[in-house]
Design a protein around this motif. Structure first.
Motif, PDB file in Angstrom:
ATOM      1  N   THR A 114       0.858  -1.189   0.000  1.00 23.82           N
ATOM      2  CA  THR A 114       0.000   0.000   0.000  1.00 23.82           C
ATOM      3  C   THR A 114       0.888   1.232   0.000  1.00 23.82           C
ATOM      4  O   THR A 114       2.105   1.149   0.219  1.00 23.82           O
ATOM      5  N   GLY A 115       0.284   2.396  -0.194  1.00 21.26           N
ATOM      6  CA  GLY A 115       1.027   3.640  -0.065  1.00 21.26           C
ATOM      7  C   GLY A 115       1.431   3.888   1.378  1.00 21.26           C
ATOM      8  O   GLY A 115       0.985   3.191   2.300  1.00 21.26           O
ATOM      9  N   ASP A 116       2.293   4.892   1.582  1.00 18.78           N
ATOM     10  CA  ASP A 116       2.721   5.256   2.930  1.00 18.78           C
ATOM     11  C   ASP A 116       1.507   5.637   3.772  1.00 18.78           C
ATOM     12  O   ASP A 116       0.610   6.353   3.309  1.00 18.78           O
ATOM     13  N   CYS A 117       1.500   5.166   5.009  1.00 22.88           N
ATOM     14  CA  CYS A 117       0.354   5.414   5.903  1.00 22.88           C
ATOM     15  C   CYS A 117       0.490   6.787   6.562  1.00 22.88           C
ATOM     16  O   CYS A 117       0.578   6.910   7.792  1.00 22.88           O
ATOM     17  N   LYS A 118       0.529   7.793   5.736  1.00 25.14           N
ATOM     18  CA  LYS A 118       0.661   9.158   6.223  1.00 25.14           C
ATOM     19  C   LYS A 118      -0.055  10.098   5.264  1.00 25.14           C
ATOM     20  O   LYS A 118      -0.242   9.777   4.091  1.00 25.14           O
ATOM     21  N   GLU A 119      -0.456  11.245   5.778  1.00 32.39           N
ATOM     22  CA  GLU A 119      -0.950  12.336   4.953  1.00 32.39           C
ATOM     23  C   GLU A 119      -0.053  13.533   5.208  1.00 32.39           C
ATOM     24  O   GLU A 119       0.671  13.583   6.211  1.00 32.39           O
ATOM     25  N   GLY A 120      -0.071  14.486   4.296  1.00 25.59           N
ATOM     26  CA  GLY A 120       0.864  15.596   4.435  1.00 25.59           C
ATOM     27  C   GLY A 120       0.325  16.901   3.896  1.00 25.59           C
ATOM     28  O   GLY A 120      -0.763  16.973   3.301  1.00 25.59           O
ATOM     29  N   TYR A 121       1.117  17.944   4.130  1.00 27.14           N
ATOM     30  CA  TYR A 121       0.802  19.271   3.591  1.00 27.14           C
ATOM     31  C   TYR A 121       2.121  19.929   3.219  1.00 27.14           C
ATOM     32  O   TYR A 121       3.037  20.005   4.043  1.00 27.14           O
ATOM     33  N   TYR A 122       2.227  20.389   1.961  1.00 24.40           N
ATOM     34  CA  TYR A 122       3.476  20.924   1.431  1.00 24.40           C
ATOM     35  C   TYR A 122       3.386  22.439   1.288  1.00 24.40           C
ATOM     36  O   TYR A 122       2.426  22.963   0.717  1.00 24.40           O
ATOM     37  N   ILE A 123       4.425  23.111   1.787  1.00 22.54           N
ATOM     38  CA  ILE A 123       4.505  24.574   1.712  1.00 22.54           C
ATOM     39  C   ILE A 123       5.880  24.935   1.160  1.00 22.54           C
ATOM     40  O   ILE A 123       6.899  24.420   1.632  1.00 22.54           O
ATOM     41  N   ILE A 144      21.666  28.410  -5.446  1.00 19.82           N
ATOM     42  CA  ILE A 144      21.578  27.322  -4.465  1.00 19.82           C
ATOM     43  C   ILE A 144      20.664  27.737  -3.311  1.00 19.82           C
ATOM     44  O   ILE A 144      19.478  27.441  -3.315  1.00 19.82           O
ATOM     45  N   LEU A 145      21.192  28.455  -2.333  1.00 12.39           N
ATOM     46  CA  LEU A 145      20.406  28.729  -1.135  1.00 12.39           C
ATOM     47  C   LEU A 145      19.886  30.152  -1.011  1.00 12.39           C
ATOM     48  O   LEU A 145      19.150  30.455  -0.080  1.00 12.39           O
ATOM     49  N   GLU A 146      20.256  31.032  -1.929  1.00  8.82           N
ATOM     50  CA  GLU A 146      19.670  32.372  -1.875  1.00  8.82           C
ATOM     51  C   GLU A 146      18.210  32.324  -2.308  1.00  8.82           C
ATOM     52  O   GLU A 146      17.342  32.986  -1.736  1.00  8.82           O
ATOM     53  N   GLU A 147      17.937  31.521  -3.324  1.00 12.69           N
ATOM     54  CA  GLU A 147      16.562  31.292  -3.774  1.00 12.69           C
ATOM     55  C   GLU A 147      16.353  29.778  -3.915  1.00 12.69           C
ATOM     56  O   GLU A 147      16.223  29.246  -5.016  1.00 12.69           O
ATOM     57  N   PRO A 148      16.301  29.063  -2.811  1.00  9.59           N
ATOM     58  CA  PRO A 148      16.281  27.597  -2.883  1.00  9.59           C
ATOM     59  C   PRO A 148      14.905  27.037  -3.193  1.00  9.59           C
ATOM     60  O   PRO A 148      13.883  27.689  -2.988  1.00  9.59           O
ATOM     61  N   ILE A 149      14.889  25.833  -3.709  1.00  9.50           N
ATOM     62  CA  ILE A 149      13.657  25.053  -3.744  1.00  9.50           C
ATOM     63  C   ILE A 149      13.587  24.355  -2.387  1.00  9.50           C
ATOM     64  O   ILE A 149      14.182  23.295  -2.181  1.00  9.50           O
ATOM     65  N   ALA A 150      12.925  24.986  -1.449  1.00  8.23           N
ATOM     66  CA  ALA A 150      12.834  24.469  -0.086  1.00  8.23           C
ATOM     67  C   ALA A 150      11.370  24.196   0.228  1.00  8.23           C
ATOM     68  O   ALA A 150      10.538  25.096   0.119  1.00  8.23           O
ATOM     69  N   ILE A 151      11.065  22.974   0.596  1.00  6.11           N
ATOM     70  CA  ILE A 151       9.692  22.560   0.842  1.00  6.11           C
ATOM     71  C   ILE A 151       9.520  22.171   2.307  1.00  6.11           C
ATOM     72  O   ILE A 151      10.264  21.326   2.828  1.00  6.11           O
ATOM     73  N   LEU A 152       8.552  22.817   2.965  1.00  4.35           N
ATOM     74  CA  LEU A 152       8.164  22.429   4.314  1.00  4.35           C
ATOM     75  C   LEU A 152       7.039  21.415   4.199  1.00  4.35           C
ATOM     76  O   LEU A 152       6.020  21.680   3.565  1.00  4.35           O
ATOM     77  N   ARG A 153       7.226  20.244   4.798  1.00  8.59           N
ATOM     78  CA  ARG A 153       6.215  19.190   4.740  1.00  8.59           C
ATOM     79  C   ARG A 153       5.704  18.906   6.151  1.00  8.59           C
ATOM     80  O   ARG A 153       6.476  18.526   7.031  1.00  8.59           O
ATOM     81  N   LEU A 154       4.417  19.093   6.355  1.00 10.97           N
ATOM     82  CA  LEU A 154       3.778  18.661   7.585  1.00 10.97           C
ATOM     83  C   LEU A 154       3.307  17.234   7.359  1.00 10.97           C
ATOM     84  O   LEU A 154       2.620  16.964   6.373  1.00 10.97           O
ATOM     85  N   LEU A 155       3.651  16.320   8.249  1.00 15.59           N
ATOM     86  CA  LEU A 155       3.306  14.915   8.056  1.00 15.59           C
ATOM     87  C   LEU A 155       2.539  14.380   9.256  1.00 15.59           C
ATOM     88  O   LEU A 155       2.922  14.611  10.401  1.00 15.59           O
ATOM     89  N   HIS A 156       1.487  13.656   8.981  1.00 16.38           N
ATOM     90  CA  HIS A 156       0.663  13.023  10.008  1.00 16.38           C
ATOM     91  C   HIS A 156       0.580  11.536   9.710  1.00 16.38           C
ATOM     92  O   HIS A 156       0.063  11.131   8.661  1.00 16.38           O
TER      93      HIS A 156
END
Length: 297
Positions: free
Chosen positions: A97-106, A174-186
């Motif tokens: 099955t898929g991972d037993c979690k849900e998330g929110y990406y910012i 690189i880090l001045e304008e990064p592709i940085a994703i905050l993931r909330l995971l439950h």
């Protein structure tokens, strides 16, 4: 076959103290951690415990919403927004099955009329209604910026550990304008059943430059430092209050020509209810950093 081990309550991983003024010493410790599997704790990073607690509270209020409300902010083409339970499968070879979690990406917030908005993974975030969750957006934006600041400080120590200038990763690409994703995971409230192919998160390596992880006080994360070993040895990584669990990703391994190794991880125990807040920092693809003859700091 997999064998479990226990790295102890924070004692099995190197701890990096960002309040330490001896940068050479901190860089040496990070180098040791990255050579050993790319996993370490970061403490005294400047983010208040109250903000962590507020983050958990806000996350809990979102995930407790009815599914139909959460589906109103479904993940868009730039991978921002809600990801339902079992939407992701990190290890198809082992999972039924898929991972037993849900998330929110910012992600990095860019207005629609900004020239950068057309770039992949940029553009506006997807936010829940302020009427439903007042103050939610503000908390997430504050934490995102503070965690990104910690990531930049860690990246400077990594640069020093590679005998580079401290600001090597502070380039615009690189880090001045990064592709940085905050993931909330439950994660759902049950135990993994590997014999049935059921996992909180399947075995995987992270694909970015760095991942900064903060969890609640329930253990569940495990790492394997040598994925080719037989049997594989899986070690528990316990939460450390107020600390980040940090790991390097595939991108840093590639940039260092394999000198710094990525870990292999999974989330085996699913009792982590409001567990994880990941800031995944990627940057952009650059040529490898040729360091094959580099000495040890």
């Amino acid at each position: 076959m997999a064998v479990s081990a226990d790295v102890g309550n924070g004692k099995g991983l190197i701890t990096i103290d960002l309040s330490n003024c001896n940068l050479a010493h901190s860089a040496s410790l990070i180098r040791q951690a990255c050579l050993d599997g790319g996993f370490f704790y970061v403490i005294n990073h400047g983010i208040r415990q109250e903000l962590f607690e507020e983050l958990f509270d806000r996350s809990r209020t979102f995930f407790q919403l009815p599914l139909e409300e959460k589906m109103k902010v479904l993940k868009n083409k730039d991978f921002k927004g809600y990801t339902p339970l079992m939407d992701q499968m990190l290890d198809p070879s082992k999972q039924s099955t898929g991972d037993c979690k849900e998330g929110y990406y910012i992600g990095f917030e860019v207005a629609k009329d900004d020239p950068h908005a057309t770039k992949r993974f940029f553009g506006p975030n997807v936010w829940p209604s302020a009427d439903k969750l007042p103050g939610w957006k503000q908390t997430m934006e504050k934490y995102y910026q503070e965690a990104l600041g910690v990531g930049r400080r860690v990246a400077r120590l990594i640069a020093l550990s590679l005998n580079l200038e401290a600001d090597f990763f502070d380039k615009p690409e690189i880090l001045e304008e990064p592709i940085a994703i905050l993931r909330l995971l439950h994660y759902v409230d049950e135990i993994s059943k590997p014999e049935l192919g059921i996992y909180g998160a399947g075995a995987h390596s992270d694909f970015g430059l760095l991942t900064l992880l903060v969890t609640d006080e329930v253990s569940g994360l495990q790492i394997c430092k040598n994925k080719d070993a037989e049997p594989q040895i899986w070690e528990d990584v316990h939460p450390l209050r107020g600390a980040f669990i940090v790991n390097v990703g595939d991108m840093l391994e590639r940039w260092t020509n394999g000198i710094f190794r990525w870990h292999f991880s999974w989330n085996q125990v699913l009792t982590v209810l409001w567990s994880a807040f990941q800031l995944v920092i990627q940057g952009v693809i650059l040529p490898s950093i040729f360091l094959s003859n580099m000495g040890i700091i």
